[in-house]
Scaffold this motif. Structure first.
Motif, PDB file in Angstrom:
ATOM      1  N   GLY A   1      36.874  43.575  37.538  1.00 21.57           N
ATOM      2  CA  GLY A   1      38.066  44.820  37.696  1.00 21.57           C
ATOM      3  C   GLY A   1      37.386  45.457  39.178  1.00 21.57           C
ATOM      4  O   GLY A   1      37.842  45.681  40.127  1.00 21.57           O
ATOM      5  N   TRP A   2      36.159  46.174  38.908  1.00 17.83           N
ATOM      6  CA  TRP A   2      35.478  46.427  39.936  1.00 17.83           C
ATOM      7  C   TRP A   2      35.220  45.742  41.150  1.00 17.83           C
ATOM      8  O   TRP A   2      35.336  46.270  42.124  1.00 17.83           O
ATOM      9  CB  TRP A   2      34.156  47.484  39.679  1.00 17.83           C
ATOM     10  N   GLY A   3      34.821  44.726  40.937  1.00 20.26           N
ATOM     11  CA  GLY A   3      34.542  43.851  42.106  1.00 20.26           C
ATOM     12  C   GLY A   3      36.074  43.626  42.805  1.00 20.26           C
ATOM     13  O   GLY A   3      35.942  43.533  44.051  1.00 20.26           O
ATOM     14  N   ALA A   4      37.011  43.311  42.183  1.00 19.15           N
ATOM     15  CA  ALA A   4      38.331  43.492  42.836  1.00 19.15           C
ATOM     16  C   ALA A   4      38.594  44.563  43.515  1.00 19.15           C
ATOM     17  O   ALA A   4      39.211  44.748  44.485  1.00 19.15           O
ATOM     18  CB  ALA A   4      39.432  42.974  41.716  1.00 19.15           C
ATOM     19  N   PHE A   5      38.148  45.946  42.912  1.00 19.20           N
ATOM     20  CA  PHE A   5      38.493  47.087  43.543  1.00 19.20           C
ATOM     21  C   PHE A   5      37.631  47.280  44.808  1.00 19.20           C
ATOM     22  O   PHE A   5      37.997  47.822  45.878  1.00 19.20           O
ATOM     23  CB  PHE A   5      38.144  48.366  42.738  1.00 19.20           C
ATOM     24  N   GLU A   6      36.437  46.931  44.927  1.00 15.24           N
ATOM     25  CA  GLU A   6      35.629  46.696  46.074  1.00 15.24           C
ATOM     26  C   GLU A   6      36.383  46.063  47.263  1.00 15.24           C
ATOM     27  O   GLU A   6      36.452  46.534  48.224  1.00 15.24           O
ATOM     28  CB  GLU A   6      34.370  46.260  45.861  1.00 15.24           C
TER      29      GLU A   6
END
Length: 422
Positions: free
Chosen positions: A109-114
């Motif tokens: 999820g955080w990789g997608a947010f980045e």
């Protein structure tokens, strides 16, 4: 010889593989301490706390968070294993699969947010330079481009990235970018008036410190993935501490100052517009390029976590996860996923209270296997999660991160002192 970047996450890194000195680790954590999310965190603090209050919260919170981060990094050096693999020393080998799964979910999820943050910033810069109808202002183009770049960096592995890209020239580009933003702020803003700006009282000081601490502690589930390659415990500790502390202090302070000086609300896009106006957007562009490193870390560490759950090598898993992050960034409304990610992230502060106490106080940095009664660690962890949620619900002005971590750690230590009942 097998490339050490492809070692399984639970395999001990041998002395020959411990090649990262303090300057390498300083470069890595200085880079990871700089980013769009860190800028935005500073912007969240400044309206409520004012400039002086924000700087105090940033200094205290960063120091506390970075000390804990550096201690967790030493665990990676001592054990020679990835962050999630070290969970087996506290929770047992089977129990370690629980945080590994949670970490995998949050990192995707955080990789997608980045990727989304990089896409939005790049689209804004392109629209300002070339017009909103330009091909380069198309968000989909930037989504796939940044997804490809972050995945390629993760496939190259942490050692190649840190020693070839970051230490040689990446860190200098970041210093130039932050220095340029600082100089532009000095020229464009009324510094005396900015320093005297008072907060509106909407954010308690303790809650502001909690936000800053949580930024550093968000890297706890990843830190040992890189510090396991450290040359010594001393270099690992001070390289991690100094690097992240220097980067986050500088950039979070800049985010708060720019928000007070040029932004009338807390909207992330408004902050990007203000930053893009500094020196034709070149410093923001350099920080945007650096943001790939955050996505790289998310993808690489997610692959290590998944390697503990499925019988696959790290590199194929890296490719799969990189594609998943890109697809999510491209087609999923992430605003609906943010609360879920924050909920998952809240479990790691109390978990590392348990892990730090286990490693430094109970095992005294030894590598004995976890006791059969790992239920004690799970009980302390669960109580820490409950404390975190209770603090958020009833005492948000106090902050939740440190209380949950400390209580979970103390409870685990107390339970471990009780004799086992056979």
């Amino acid at each position: 010889m097998k490339n050490i970047d492809t070692y399984a996450p639970d395999r001990l890194i041998t002395p020959g593989g411990r090649v990262l000195g303090w300057r390498d680790l300083f470069s890595l954590w200085f880079s990871l301490g700089i980013g769009l999310a860190v800028l935005q965190a500073g912007a969240i603090l400044s309206p409520g706390l004012g400039m002086a209050g924000s700087l105090s919260a940033i200094a205290l919170g960063s120091l506390a968070g970075c000390l804990l981060l550096a201690l967790a990094g030493v665990i990676g050096y001592d054990t020679g294993r990835s962050s999630m693999a070290t969970m087996a020393f506290s929770l047992g080998k089977t129990g370690a699969s629980v945080p590994s799964l949670l970490n995998l979910l949050q990192l995707i999820g955080w990789g997608a947010f980045e990727i989304v943050m990089m896409r939005d910033a790049a689209s804004l810069l392109a629209a300002r330079a070339l017009g909103s109808t330009s091909l380069w202002a198309n968000p989909a183009l930037w989504t796939w481009l940044f997804g490809f770049c972050a995945t390629a960096l993760a496939l190259a592995g942490p050692l190649a990235f840190i020693r070839v890209v970051l230490r040689r020239f990446g860190i200098w580009l970041l210093i130039i970018a932050c220095g340029w933003l600082s100089w532009s702020l000095w020229r464009r803003a009324d510094m005396a008036g900015l320093a005297a700006t008072a907060g509106n009282g909407t954010l308690p000081f303790a809650a502001g410190c909690d936000i800053v601490i949580s930024m550093a502690l968000s890297w706890l589930p990843l830190v040992a993935d890189y510090t396991r390659f450290g040359k010594s415990a001393r270099q690992t500790f001070f390289g991690t501490l100094a690097g992240y502390l220097a980067g986050s202090l500088w950039v979070m302070a800049l985010g708060g100052a720019y928000a007070l000086a040029f932004v009338s609300n807390n909207d992330a896009s408004a902050l990007l517009v203000a930053l893009s106006g500094a020196a034709m957007g070149i410093p923001l562009l350099l920080i945007l390029i650096d943001e790939n490193e955050n996505a790289f870390a998310d993808i690489h560490s997610a692959a290590l976590s998944s390697a503990l759950l499925v019988p696959m090598r790290v590199k194929p898993l890296t490719l799969i996860i990189g594609l998943a992050c890109t697809l999510i960034a491209w087609g999923v409304p992430l605003s609906q996923y943010e609360n879920f990610l924050l909920l998952i992230g809240s479990v790691f502060a109390p978990l590392f209270g348990v892990v730090l106490v286990e490693h430094f106080l109970i095992r005294r940095r030894g590598l004995a296997p976890a006791a059969a009664s790992s239920w004690r660690a799970f009980l302390a962890w669960a109580c820490g999660i409950a404390v975190y949620q209770a603090m958020v619900q009833w005492l948000p002005q106090v902050g939740a991160t440190l209380p949950a971590l400390i209580i979970a750690g103390l409870l685990h230590y107390g339970l471990s002192r009780r004799p086992s009942q056979v």
